[in-house]
Design an enzyme around this catalytic site. Structure first.
Site, PDB file in Angstrom:
ATOM      1  N   GLY A 134       0.830  -1.209   0.000  1.00 26.44           N
ATOM      2  CA  GLY A 134       0.000   0.000   0.000  1.00 26.44           C
ATOM      3  C   GLY A 134       0.863   1.258   0.000  1.00 26.44           C
ATOM      4  N   ARG A 145       0.748  -4.877  -5.149  1.00 23.03           N
ATOM      5  CA  ARG A 145       0.859  -6.059  -4.294  1.00 23.03           C
ATOM      6  C   ARG A 145       1.025  -7.222  -5.267  1.00 23.03           C
ATOM      7  NH1 ARG A 145      -0.705  -4.094   0.712  1.00 23.03           N
ATOM      8  NH2 ARG A 145      -2.397  -2.569   0.747  1.00 23.03           N
ATOM      9  N   GLY A 180       5.968  -2.592   3.478  1.00 29.91           N
ATOM     10  CA  GLY A 180       5.603  -3.151   4.773  1.00 29.91           C
ATOM     11  C   GLY A 180       6.050  -4.592   4.912  1.00 29.91           C
ATOM     12  N   ASP A 181       5.426  -5.281   5.846  1.00 33.92           N
ATOM     13  CA  ASP A 181       5.837  -6.642   6.203  1.00 33.92           C
ATOM     14  C   ASP A 181       5.842  -7.609   5.009  1.00 33.92           C
ATOM     15  OD1 ASP A 181       6.358  -8.255   8.774  1.00 33.92           O
ATOM     16  OD2 ASP A 181       4.908  -9.483   7.695  1.00 33.92           O
ATOM     17  N   THR A 198       4.509   2.253   5.671  1.00 35.89           N
ATOM     18  CA  THR A 198       3.106   1.827   5.757  1.00 35.89           C
ATOM     19  C   THR A 198       2.392   2.718   6.765  1.00 35.89           C
ATOM     20  OG1 THR A 198       1.580   0.122   6.555  1.00 35.89           O
ATOM     21  CG2 THR A 198       3.814  -0.014   7.381  1.00 35.89           C
ATOM     22  N   ASP A 207       0.117   1.796   8.613  1.00 39.64           N
ATOM     23  CA  ASP A 207      -0.368   0.986   9.744  1.00 39.64           C
ATOM     24  C   ASP A 207       0.545   1.016  10.970  1.00 39.64           C
ATOM     25  OD1 ASP A 207      -2.366   0.302   7.995  1.00 39.64           O
ATOM     26  OD2 ASP A 207      -1.621  -1.716   7.587  1.00 39.64           O
ATOM     27  N   ASP A 253       2.651  -1.099  11.795  1.00 36.96           N
ATOM     28  CA  ASP A 253       2.550  -2.438  12.397  1.00 36.96           C
ATOM     29  C   ASP A 253       3.806  -3.268  12.177  1.00 36.96           C
ATOM     30  OD1 ASP A 253       2.292  -2.675   9.660  1.00 36.96           O
ATOM     31  OD2 ASP A 253       0.699  -4.168   9.735  1.00 36.96           O
ATOM     32  N   ARG A 303     -25.607  12.844  18.487  1.00 38.44           N
ATOM     33  CA  ARG A 303     -25.500  11.505  17.893  1.00 38.44           C
ATOM     34  C   ARG A 303     -24.261  10.764  18.384  1.00 38.44           C
ATOM     35  NH1 ARG A 303     -26.562  12.911  11.557  1.00 38.44           N
ATOM     36  NH2 ARG A 303     -28.827  12.881  11.640  1.00 38.44           N
ATOM     37  N   MET A 309      -8.207   2.743   9.216  1.00 38.90           N
ATOM     38  CA  MET A 309      -7.474   1.607   8.638  1.00 38.90           C
ATOM     39  C   MET A 309      -6.546   0.972   9.669  1.00 38.90           C
ATOM     40  SD  MET A 309      -6.505   2.335   4.705  1.00 38.90           S
ATOM     41  CE  MET A 309      -7.626   1.840   3.419  1.00 38.90           C
ATOM     42  N   GLY A 310      -5.773   0.012   9.232  1.00 43.45           N
ATOM     43  CA  GLY A 310      -4.806  -0.627  10.138  1.00 43.45           C
ATOM     44  C   GLY A 310      -4.816  -2.136  10.045  1.00 43.45           C
ATOM     45  N   ARG A 311      -5.689  -2.651   9.202  1.00 39.38           N
ATOM     46  CA  ARG A 311      -5.815  -4.099   9.011  1.00 39.38           C
ATOM     47  C   ARG A 311      -5.924  -4.802  10.366  1.00 39.38           C
ATOM     48  NH1 ARG A 311      -4.189  -6.517   3.771  1.00 39.38           N
ATOM     49  NH2 ARG A 311      -2.905  -4.712   3.445  1.00 39.38           N
ATOM     50  N   ALA A 365     -11.707  10.287  21.742  1.00 38.38           N
ATOM     51  CA  ALA A 365     -12.835   9.359  21.526  1.00 38.38           C
ATOM     52  C   ALA A 365     -13.362   8.809  22.842  1.00 38.38           C
ATOM     53  CB  ALA A 365     -12.383   8.204  20.636  1.00 38.38           C
ATOM     54  N   LYS A 392     -23.152  13.969  28.669  1.00 36.86           N
ATOM     55  CA  LYS A 392     -22.703  13.973  27.268  1.00 36.86           C
ATOM     56  C   LYS A 392     -23.894  13.685  26.368  1.00 36.86           C
ATOM     57  CE  LYS A 392     -17.892  12.537  27.560  1.00 36.86           C
ATOM     58  NZ  LYS A 392     -16.861  11.583  27.163  1.00 36.86           N
ATOM     59  N   GLU A 415     -10.416  -1.146  11.586  1.00 40.22           N
ATOM     60  CA  GLU A 415     -11.157  -1.946  10.592  1.00 40.22           C
ATOM     61  C   GLU A 415     -11.040  -3.450  10.805  1.00 40.22           C
ATOM     62  OE1 GLU A 415      -9.503  -1.149   6.718  1.00 40.22           O
ATOM     63  OE2 GLU A 415      -7.523  -1.820   7.309  1.00 40.22           O
ATOM     64  N   ARG A 421      -4.741   7.273   3.293  1.00 39.95           N
ATOM     65  CA  ARG A 421      -3.507   6.884   2.606  1.00 39.95           C
ATOM     66  C   ARG A 421      -2.932   8.008   1.752  1.00 39.95           C
ATOM     67  NH1 ARG A 421      -3.908   1.041   1.288  1.00 39.95           N
ATOM     68  NH2 ARG A 421      -3.355   1.451  -0.855  1.00 39.95           N
TER      69      ARG A 421
HETATM   70  O1  F6P Z   1      -1.516  -1.704   4.822  1.00 39.41           O
HETATM   71  C1  F6P Z   1      -2.040  -0.461   4.524  1.00 39.41           C
HETATM   72  C2  F6P Z   1      -3.527  -0.549   4.320  1.00 39.41           C
HETATM   73  O2  F6P Z   1      -3.998   0.749   4.014  1.00 39.41           O
HETATM   74  C3  F6P Z   1      -4.338  -1.178   5.454  1.00 39.41           C
HETATM   75  O3  F6P Z   1      -4.565  -0.296   6.517  1.00 39.41           O
HETATM   76  C4  F6P Z   1      -5.587  -1.576   4.715  1.00 39.41           C
HETATM   77  O4  F6P Z   1      -6.257  -2.614   5.394  1.00 39.41           O
HETATM   78  C5  F6P Z   1      -5.059  -2.038   3.391  1.00 39.41           C
HETATM   79  O5  F6P Z   1      -3.818  -1.381   3.205  1.00 39.41           O
HETATM   80  C6  F6P Z   1      -5.940  -1.738   2.221  1.00 39.41           C
HETATM   81  O6  F6P Z   1      -5.339  -2.230   1.084  1.00 39.41           O
HETATM   82  P1  F6P Z   1      -5.820  -1.918  -0.393  1.00 39.41           P
HETATM   83  O7  F6P Z   1      -5.549  -0.482  -0.686  1.00 39.41           O
HETATM   84  O8  F6P Z   1      -5.017  -2.822  -1.233  1.00 39.41           O
HETATM   85  O9  F6P Z   1      -7.284  -2.187  -0.415  1.00 39.41           O
END
Ligand code: F6P
Length: 333
Positions: free
Chosen positions: A23, A84, A114-115, A138, A140, A142, A175, A182-184, A199, A226, A235, A266
């Site tokens: 990514g 990818r 990334g990894d 990345t 993330d 991570d 509301r 994101m962050g997988r 939050a 509140k 996610e 991103r």
């Molecule tokens: O690894 C980066 C990331 O943006 C994740 O946070 C997300 O789950 C994933 O890539 C989304 O990938 P793509 O853009 O291929 O859908």
């Protein structure tokens, strides 16, 4: 202050390659710029490989001069494009990639990603004896053995800006909002965003929370006066978790709106932090490569540049700070 490592003994590399993979992340361009300019200053030519490992297999390469990377430090995305590449899982494909690199006269490779990208890089080197250094890029954050990754700071800032806007609507309409980031399978973005965005609760894969628990948090807030809540949701493996949660919350008498920030995190202009990080890591990758180091990632540990073997990075789960998570919960209660 981040310092580029001083390397005494230099190998006489005359040409190296650089690619971005996985990514895209804001700051990748600043890293490419640093790789190119640092290498040229130290007598080495650079070829940019387009579209990650896919472009490498298609022999899509362009010579990069110092001027080729002018005016890109402020741009999001990646000048070299990215991909990818499923095919790179195959040993025979990696062998072909090494042959192409050698045929093109390249003696080393910098992989920004990334990894998953590092797994490919590690095997490419191990099986074919072709030197590779990885740069963690990345959003993330991570990747094990580095405190920071290129793009994380920008992605967090982008999400915070969105939450600040959502808060206006949340409070005007009394509301609850579920904001999905994101962050997988990791919760680094969610934790940072939740903390900085104040939050009411943060939901991350590393710590399970029941619907009942979330409802109690909302009710506690209501009892304190509140009228609106922001819940940050990581996610997880499959985007859309926040929609499922909203349905369950509504069935429990707590209607909630959903906002999935998705790929907005991103893109965009990298923050100053990411530009500096990318510049230091990109230059350090070249410095280490030229000193004969390889099969490793350049990362940040305790505010210093560190070189970590791929074997200690790949597949290792980086832990989120439970202390920070606890503090975020305490401060929002
Ligand atoms: O690894 C980066 C990331 O943006 C994740 O946070 C997300 O789950 C994933 O890539 C989304 O990938 P793509 O853009 O291929 O859908």
């Amino acid at each position: 202050m981040l310092k580029i490592p001083t390397i005494q003994a230099r190998k006489k590399y005359s040409s190296i390659g650089v690619l971005t993979s996985g990514g895209d992340a804001p700051g990748m361009n600043a890293a490419i710029r640093a790789v190119v300019r640092y290498a040229i200053v130290h007598g080495c030519q650079v070829h940019g490989i387009l579209r990650g490992y896919s472009g490498l297999l298609d022999e899509q390469m362009i010579p990069l001069e110092a001027t080729s990377v002018a005016n890109i430090i402020q741009r999001g995305g990646t000048l070299l494009k990215t991909d990818r590449c499923e095919a790179f899982f195959k040993k025979s494909t990696r062998k072909k990639a090494a042959e192409i690199l050698r045929k093109k006269g390249l003696e080393g490779l910098v992989v920004i990603g990334g990894d998953g990208s590092f797994t490919g890089a590690h095997l490419l080197e191990k099986e074919n004896d072709f030197p590779v250094i990885g740069v963690p890029g990345t959003i993330d954050n991570d990747i094990a053995q580095t405190d920071d990754t290129i793009g994380f700071d920008t992605a967090v800032s982008t999400a915070i800006e969105a939450i600040d806007r959502i808060r206006d609507t949340a409070s005007s309409h009394d509301r609850t909002f579920l904001v999905e980031v994101m962050g997988r399978s990791s919760g680094f973005i969610a934790l940072q965003v939740g903390m900085a965005g104040g939050a009411e609760t943060i939901i991350i894969p590393e710590r399970k929370q029941s619907i009942q628990n979330i409802c109690e948090t909302i009710d506690r807030g209501i009892r304190r006066g509140k009228t609106s809540s922001i819940i940050v949701v990581a996610e997880g493996q499959k985007p859309g978790l926040s929609a499922r949660l909203a349905q369950e919350l509504s069935q429990s008498g707590h209607p909630a709106k959903v906002c999935i920030l998705g790929h907005t995190q991103r893109g965009g202009t990298p923050t100053a932090h990411d530009r500096v990080l990318a510049s230091v890591l990109g230059a350090s990758a070249v410095a280490y490569l030229m000193a004969g180091k390889s099969s490793a990632m350049v990362g940040i540990q305790n505010s210093q540049v560190a070189l970590v073997p791929f074997s200690k990075v790949i597949g290792v789960k980086k832990q989120v700070s439970q202390d920070l998570l606890q503090l975020a919960q305490e401060l929002s209660s």
